[in-house]
Design a protein around this motif. Sequence first.
Motif: not given
Length: 380
Positions: A179-192, A288-294
């Motif tokens: 869960x932790x790594x998947x959340x971080x991967x989603x954050x990184x993909x959204x940011x990039x 994680x991606x949704x949080x970064x997009x927000x």
Amino acid sequence: MTDHRAGLAWAGDGEDAGGVLAATGPWVIATANRLAPEIEAVRSRPGARLSLDLSGLAAVDTVGALLLLRLVDRLEGDGIEVEMTGARPEHAALIEAVHRADRSCEPSRLTRAHPIVAMVERTGRATVQAARELANLLSFLGMMVAALGRAAVDPRRLRLTALVHHMEQTGLNALPIVGLLSFLIGVVLAYQGADQLRQFGAELFVVNLLGISILREIGILITSIIIAGRSGSAFTAQIGTMKVNLEVDALRTLGLDPMELLVLPRALALMVTLPLLAFYADVVGLVGGAVMCYFVLDISFGQFVQQLHGAITLSTLMVGLSKAPVFAFVIALVGCYEGLKVSGSAESVGRLTTRSVVVGIFLVIVLDALFSILFSYLGV
């Protein structure tokens, strides 16, 4: 000539004429350090004849005899003819014995191959070794399939207690790290993605990028790599330790099949839990991606879900999850295979555990590439 000090001294006609070189005192291991420099300092004219007088030797042991022979060899190598004289019978016998033993132990001649030839040789050896490993792995795969077939015909062969235990170990206990790594991967993909798409005013399509990449590829790939490192290595270490403690041999002696007791429960447990973990990783990665997009693109969670609904279909999710049982079987196959190869010591357990992680991750990535080609060919 009588001299109780260990050493060498010129006599007769003198150094210039060659003459007589007298060895005096005890030539033993205790005086070897002092004699070595004197031996190196002896010089005479090339082509001269030299008599090595041993009558003054007080004692000789094996080291002393070897030093005398080294002195003779060095002088003869300089072109001087040397003759040993005056040795007592016991000294002569020892010197002769050391001479025979020294000559029978000729130094090995190292042959240096050409660098290109050596490289070709190493490549050939590695290729043959890889082919043998592949053949053994395929043989182990056949044994696993046969055991699965027997369990399917007679389900009583399957150890349910062990199956549930391994499902807990490989699935439930892996939830935090996955869960932790998947959340971080989603954050990184959204940011990039946001950083690139903002240049074209297409920030909203970051959601499409996240949905397709995580559900089709990233979610299952990250989960499989984590499980290969976590559970695959654990399988090798557990079975390898049992091999070292002779527990596997004890099972065979009792008429029990290690394949059914040790391998099948682990493989089936992983084939059940990895798809569930992959689905869990997909959901957490999208969160994680949704949080970064927000926070970065000011895309609300409602807009994110609405855009995601239009970007993906059920087949997008199923394409990713369909790989999970195959990856799980391969990870279990490699982990158990390497564990049963352990022999001898804890060092073997550690080495093969590392190997199972490397091979497991390598095969997962290769299979993922093959799946991509297959899905592209099928138009999925």
